[in-house]
Design a protein around this motif. Structure first.
Motif, PDB file in Angstrom:
ATOM      1  N   ILE A  66     -11.304  -5.737  -9.910  1.00  8.11           N
ATOM      2  CA  ILE A  66     -10.075  -5.425 -10.655  1.00  8.11           C
ATOM      3  C   ILE A  66     -10.109  -3.965 -11.124  1.00  8.11           C
ATOM      4  O   ILE A  66      -9.108  -3.251 -11.017  1.00  8.11           O
ATOM      5  CB  ILE A  66      -9.886  -6.400 -11.840  1.00  8.11           C
ATOM      6  CG1 ILE A  66      -9.490  -7.775 -11.314  1.00  8.11           C
ATOM      7  CG2 ILE A  66      -8.850  -5.876 -12.826  1.00  8.11           C
ATOM      8  CD1 ILE A  66      -9.482  -8.863 -12.369  1.00  8.11           C
ATOM      9  N   GLY A  67     -11.252  -3.529 -11.618  1.00  8.03           N
ATOM     10  CA  GLY A  67     -11.379  -2.141 -12.046  1.00  8.03           C
ATOM     11  C   GLY A  67     -11.105  -1.155 -10.930  1.00  8.03           C
ATOM     12  O   GLY A  67     -10.508  -0.100 -11.148  1.00  8.03           O
ATOM     13  N   CYS A  68     -11.506  -1.505  -9.725  1.00 11.91           N
ATOM     14  CA  CYS A  68     -11.293  -0.632  -8.573  1.00 11.91           C
ATOM     15  C   CYS A  68      -9.841  -0.638  -8.105  1.00 11.91           C
ATOM     16  O   CYS A  68      -9.320   0.374  -7.647  1.00 11.91           O
ATOM     17  CB  CYS A  68     -12.227  -1.070  -7.443  1.00 11.91           C
ATOM     18  SG  CYS A  68     -12.338   0.094  -6.091  1.00 11.91           S
ATOM     19  N   VAL A  69      -9.160  -1.762  -8.238  1.00 15.43           N
ATOM     20  CA  VAL A  69      -7.808  -1.927  -7.691  1.00 15.43           C
ATOM     21  C   VAL A  69      -6.718  -1.400  -8.621  1.00 15.43           C
ATOM     22  O   VAL A  69      -5.725  -0.821  -8.158  1.00 15.43           O
ATOM     23  CB  VAL A  69      -7.560  -3.417  -7.355  1.00 15.43           C
ATOM     24  CG1 VAL A  69      -6.116  -3.669  -7.010  1.00 15.43           C
ATOM     25  CG2 VAL A  69      -8.462  -3.858  -6.227  1.00 15.43           C
ATOM     26  N   ILE A  70      -6.873  -1.572  -9.919  1.00 12.67           N
ATOM     27  CA  ILE A  70      -5.809  -1.219 -10.872  1.00 12.67           C
ATOM     28  C   ILE A  70      -5.350   0.243 -10.750  1.00 12.67           C
ATOM     29  O   ILE A  70      -4.146   0.496 -10.652  1.00 12.67           O
ATOM     30  CB  ILE A  70      -6.234  -1.556 -12.317  1.00 12.67           C
ATOM     31  CG1 ILE A  70      -6.186  -3.070 -12.513  1.00 12.67           C
ATOM     32  CG2 ILE A  70      -5.330  -0.877 -13.337  1.00 12.67           C
ATOM     33  CD1 ILE A  70      -6.716  -3.521 -13.849  1.00 12.67           C
ATOM     34  N   PRO A  71      -6.257   1.220 -10.726  1.00 11.79           N
ATOM     35  CA  PRO A  71      -5.771   2.604 -10.630  1.00 11.79           C
ATOM     36  C   PRO A  71      -4.989   2.858  -9.343  1.00 11.79           C
ATOM     37  O   PRO A  71      -3.985   3.563  -9.355  1.00 11.79           O
ATOM     38  CB  PRO A  71      -7.039   3.450 -10.658  1.00 11.79           C
ATOM     39  CG  PRO A  71      -8.115   2.573 -11.123  1.00 11.79           C
ATOM     40  CD  PRO A  71      -7.710   1.167 -10.857  1.00 11.79           C
ATOM     41  N   SER A  72      -5.449   2.273  -8.256  1.00  8.02           N
ATOM     42  CA  SER A  72      -4.760   2.473  -6.983  1.00  8.02           C
ATOM     43  C   SER A  72      -3.342   1.925  -7.020  1.00  8.02           C
ATOM     44  O   SER A  72      -2.412   2.566  -6.526  1.00  8.02           O
ATOM     45  CB  SER A  72      -5.534   1.799  -5.845  1.00  8.02           C
ATOM     46  OG  SER A  72      -6.825   2.331  -5.753  1.00  8.02           O
ATOM     47  N   CYS A  73      -3.178   0.762  -7.602  1.00  6.84           N
ATOM     48  CA  CYS A  73      -1.838   0.172  -7.709  1.00  6.84           C
ATOM     49  C   CYS A  73      -0.913   1.075  -8.517  1.00  6.84           C
ATOM     50  O   CYS A  73       0.221   1.342  -8.102  1.00  6.84           O
ATOM     51  CB  CYS A  73      -1.915  -1.216  -8.338  1.00  6.84           C
ATOM     52  SG  CYS A  73      -2.707  -2.446  -7.318  1.00  6.84           S
TER      53      CYS A  73
END
Length: 188
Positions: free
Chosen positions: A81-88
């Protein structure tokens, strides 16, 4: 506390991983090997290798594997989740900006300026893994005895095959894995 560290570390990786998964390898290495000492370089190389062989982006797969290694199932969820949130967030914002301003010369200049930085990140990560593969422990020495010549030959053969015939890289990785499974048990 470990969940917050995983979340924050992979949030940073997701936030600054311009250029895709290969460009993020150096950032992942910095967070999990250098700063937090969650993995050593050999474990890091193993996780990157597994992340490249499994479906999905390298950074997200790495986050999942590191999270599992550090804090089990919930660690994998938090790190992913930490890796995906900024990208979204970034993709949604950039899509709106790009759609509105894509014809401007300044937008084209920004994209052109990012390309060399992405290439440098990818080259840096690739060089780190190459050094780890060819020299035990990652300590480069020009002594012929310190080079793993079997790995060097496999690297050269794989590079030759990929450049000459351009097969699917997955088949080259499978071939090298099978060859390694045959050769290395007899070497150690």
């Amino acid at each position: 506390m470990i969940y917050l560290q995983l979340l924050w570390s992979f949030f940073q990786i997701g936030l600054f991983s311009f250029g895709g998964g290969y460009a993020s390898m150096r950032l992942i290495q910095n967070q999990v090997v250098t700063l937090h000492h969650w993995l050593d370089m050999t474990q890091f190389a193993d996780i990157i290798t597994i992340s490249q062989m499994t479906p999905g982006p390298v950074a997200i797969n790495s986050a999942t594997f590191v999270g599992t290694h550090i804090a089990g199932f919930w660690g994998s969820i938090v790190a992913t989740i930490g890796c995906v949130i900024p990208s979204c967030i970034i993709v949604i914002a950039l899509a709106k900006i790009y759609t509105k301003y894509r014809q401007l010369d300044a937008m084209q200049a920004i994209l052109k300026g990012l390309r060399p930085a992405v290439v440098a990140l990818i080259a840096s990560a690739g060089l780190s893994i190459l050094i780890l593969s060819l020299w035990q422990g990652g300590a480069v020495s020009w002594s012929p005895a310190s080079v793993d010549w079997i790995c060097a030959a496999m690297f050269a053969a794989a590079l030759f095959v990929l450049r000459k015939w351009k097969p699917n890289p997955i088949w080259v990785m499978v071939g090298c894995g099978v060859l390694g499974a045959i050769i290395f048990p007899f070497m150690g």
